[in-house]
Design a protein around this motif. Structure first.
Motif, PDB file in Angstrom:
ATOM      1  N   TYR A 156       0.839  -1.193   0.000  1.00  0.00           N
ATOM      2  CA  TYR A 156       0.000   0.000   0.000  1.00  0.00           C
ATOM      3  C   TYR A 156       0.877   1.247   0.000  1.00  0.00           C
ATOM      4  O   TYR A 156       1.970   1.250   0.572  1.00  0.00           O
ATOM      5  N   ARG A 157       0.373   2.316  -0.607  1.00  0.00           N
ATOM      6  CA  ARG A 157       1.028   3.623  -0.519  1.00  0.00           C
ATOM      7  C   ARG A 157       0.250   4.476   0.470  1.00  0.00           C
ATOM      8  O   ARG A 157      -0.973   4.558   0.413  1.00  0.00           O
ATOM      9  N   LEU A 158       0.966   5.095   1.389  1.00  0.00           N
ATOM     10  CA  LEU A 158       0.342   5.943   2.391  1.00  0.00           C
ATOM     11  C   LEU A 158       0.196   7.373   1.878  1.00  0.00           C
ATOM     12  O   LEU A 158       0.872   7.793   0.946  1.00  0.00           O
ATOM     13  N   GLY A 159      -0.663   8.129   2.541  1.00  0.00           N
ATOM     14  CA  GLY A 159      -0.849   9.531   2.207  1.00  0.00           C
ATOM     15  C   GLY A 159       0.096  10.428   2.967  1.00  0.00           C
ATOM     16  O   GLY A 159      -0.231  11.596   3.237  1.00  0.00           O
ATOM     17  N   THR A 160       1.253   9.910   3.333  1.00  0.00           N
ATOM     18  CA  THR A 160       2.275  10.681   4.026  1.00  0.00           C
ATOM     19  C   THR A 160       3.637  10.165   3.600  1.00  0.00           C
ATOM     20  O   THR A 160       3.742   9.119   2.958  1.00  0.00           O
ATOM     21  N   THR A 161       4.677  10.883   3.955  1.00  0.00           N
ATOM     22  CA  THR A 161       6.031  10.525   3.534  1.00  0.00           C
ATOM     23  C   THR A 161       6.826   9.906   4.677  1.00  0.00           C
ATOM     24  O   THR A 161       6.447   9.991   5.847  1.00  0.00           O
ATOM     25  N   TYR A 162       7.964   9.315   4.311  1.00  0.00           N
ATOM     26  CA  TYR A 162       8.864   8.776   5.324  1.00  0.00           C
ATOM     27  C   TYR A 162       9.333   9.883   6.273  1.00  0.00           C
ATOM     28  O   TYR A 162       9.430   9.682   7.490  1.00  0.00           O
ATOM     29  N   ALA A 163       9.617  11.053   5.709  1.00  0.00           N
ATOM     30  CA  ALA A 163      10.116  12.162   6.532  1.00  0.00           C
ATOM     31  C   ALA A 163       9.082  12.611   7.549  1.00  0.00           C
ATOM     32  O   ALA A 163       9.412  12.910   8.696  1.00  0.00           O
ATOM     33  N   ARG A 164       7.816  12.674   7.138  1.00  0.00           N
ATOM     34  CA  ARG A 164       6.772  13.113   8.079  1.00  0.00           C
ATOM     35  C   ARG A 164       6.561  12.106   9.192  1.00  0.00           C
ATOM     36  O   ARG A 164       6.334  12.479  10.342  1.00  0.00           O
ATOM     37  N   ILE A 165       6.632  10.829   8.847  1.00  0.00           N
ATOM     38  CA  ILE A 165       6.507   9.806   9.893  1.00  0.00           C
ATOM     39  C   ILE A 165       7.678   9.912  10.863  1.00  0.00           C
ATOM     40  O   ILE A 165       7.505   9.852  12.089  1.00  0.00           O
ATOM     41  N   ARG A 166       8.864  10.123  10.326  1.00  0.00           N
ATOM     42  CA  ARG A 166      10.056  10.239  11.173  1.00  0.00           C
ATOM     43  C   ARG A 166       9.986  11.466  12.069  1.00  0.00           C
ATOM     44  O   ARG A 166      10.269  11.393  13.276  1.00  0.00           O
ATOM     45  N   SER A 167       9.578  12.611  11.513  1.00  0.00           N
ATOM     46  CA  SER A 167       9.563  13.841  12.305  1.00  0.00           C
ATOM     47  C   SER A 167       8.421  13.863  13.313  1.00  0.00           C
ATOM     48  O   SER A 167       8.559  14.426  14.404  1.00  0.00           O
ATOM     49  N   SER A 168       7.310  13.239  12.980  1.00  0.00           N
ATOM     50  CA  SER A 168       6.150  13.246  13.880  1.00  0.00           C
ATOM     51  C   SER A 168       6.239  12.212  14.981  1.00  0.00           C
ATOM     52  O   SER A 168       5.811  12.455  16.112  1.00  0.00           O
ATOM     53  N   TYR A 169       6.809  11.041  14.667  1.00  0.00           N
ATOM     54  CA  TYR A 169       6.765   9.929  15.622  1.00  0.00           C
ATOM     55  C   TYR A 169       8.124   9.347  15.957  1.00  0.00           C
ATOM     56  O   TYR A 169       8.221   8.435  16.786  1.00  0.00           O
TER      57      TYR A 169
END
Length: 310
Positions: A156-169
């Protein structure tokens, strides 16, 4: 692929985890990982936790460190396990991807010979941190690829990026290894659904594995210590030495049956059938990096992409 998860959970409650049949899940309309009747993925999640924003910036998605296999980057689905994954050359601002099994699709099992590509999806995934606590709900916008032919995988492709996941969580994606694993490799099967890690080694490979109407090629066979159960389907199989994903957990022989649903068999080059009751299996993932380009685009016609095509 296996018994309905609601049944599996009752078995755990009544008999204890040690008495649960040592199988993952099997392709059946009433199998372990079907959506209908499945135990919610939030079975062991009491609340959705949150974590602070990571202070450091991300120049590129980083791989999990060798020797530090945990739950960070794994996800729980409504009926299965999975993981946020990146290709070896993925960029930080690429849309993030989630890997699970083809038989874990919310729409049901793909038919033999069927390959699904580029469909709209709004499926949600519970993102786990290193200790197995849920820290976020991620949502897909596309099902890029799914099949149960030759392999058993869905991306699946998410509606967010690797960078956003890293910076948020503060959580990095797991990296897919682009080389074939070898027998004897120490591995961990990390289930986001059950918040449990199984440790064993790659015992060998099945030239062909048949289960019901489905056939898989070059499947990973675990040593007996990885006694995976229903709900572990889609779990990343992590090389303990590198921290990279080498396979996706998908099935096991539950009761000694021969090539039937819930009872896969191995078939060698000469057509000889071997049944290994209680032994579990996974499908290799090293072919996938060659099939993805910039911005996490699926490129089935790319040089070196050998996965089944529509």
């Amino acid at each position: 692929m296996r018994k309905p998860l609601v049944v599996a959970f009752c078995a755990l409650a009544l008999a204890g985890a040690g008495a649960t049949p040592a199988v993952a899940a099997a392709p059946s309309p009433t199998g372990a990982d079907t959506t209908t009747g499945a135990v919610p993925a939030t079975l062991t999640d009491v609340v959705d936790g949150t974590v602070g924003t990571a202070a450091d910036t991300l120049n590129g998605p980083t791989a999990h460190r060798a020797g530090a296999v945990g739950f960070a980057g794994t996800v729980s689905l409504s009926n299965c396990s999975g993981s946020v994954v990146r290709m070896p050359d993925s960029a930080a601002d690429d849309p993030a991807l989630v890997l699970t099994n083809g038989h874990c699709l919310e729409s049901g099992f793909p038919a033999p010979g069927q390959v699904i590509v580029d469909q709209a999806s709004s499926r949600t995934f519970g993102l786990l941190n290193s200790s197995g606590s849920k820290v976020a709900t991620l949502r897909a916008d596309r099902l890029l690829y799914a099949t149960m032919t030759d392999t058993d995988a869905a991306i699946y492709r998410l509606g967010t990026t690797y960078a956003r996941i890293r910076s948020s969580y503060g959580i990095d994606a797991l990296t897919l290894n682009d080389t074939r694993p070898t027998a004897g490799t120490a591995i961990s099967v990390v289930s986001g659904y059950w918040k449990r890690i199984y440790s064993c080694s790659i015992d060998g490979f099945a030239y062909r594995m048949k289960e019901g109407d489905w056939t898989w090629k070059d499947s990973v066979r675990y040593t007996s210590a990885c006694d995976t159960i229903g709900g572990t389907s889609g779990s990343p199989v992590v090389d303990d030495a590198t921290g990279k994903v080498v396979a996706v957990n998908n099935t096991g022989n539950e009761s000694g049956g021969r090539c039937t649903v819930n009872n896969p068999c191995e078939v060698d080059q000469n057509g000889q059938v071997t049944v290994r009751q209680g032994i579990n299996y996974a499908q290799q993932t090293y072919p996938f990096p060659a099939c993805f380009g910039v911005d996490s685009r699926l490129e089935l016609n790319a040089s070196g992409c050998t996965v089944p095509k529509p």
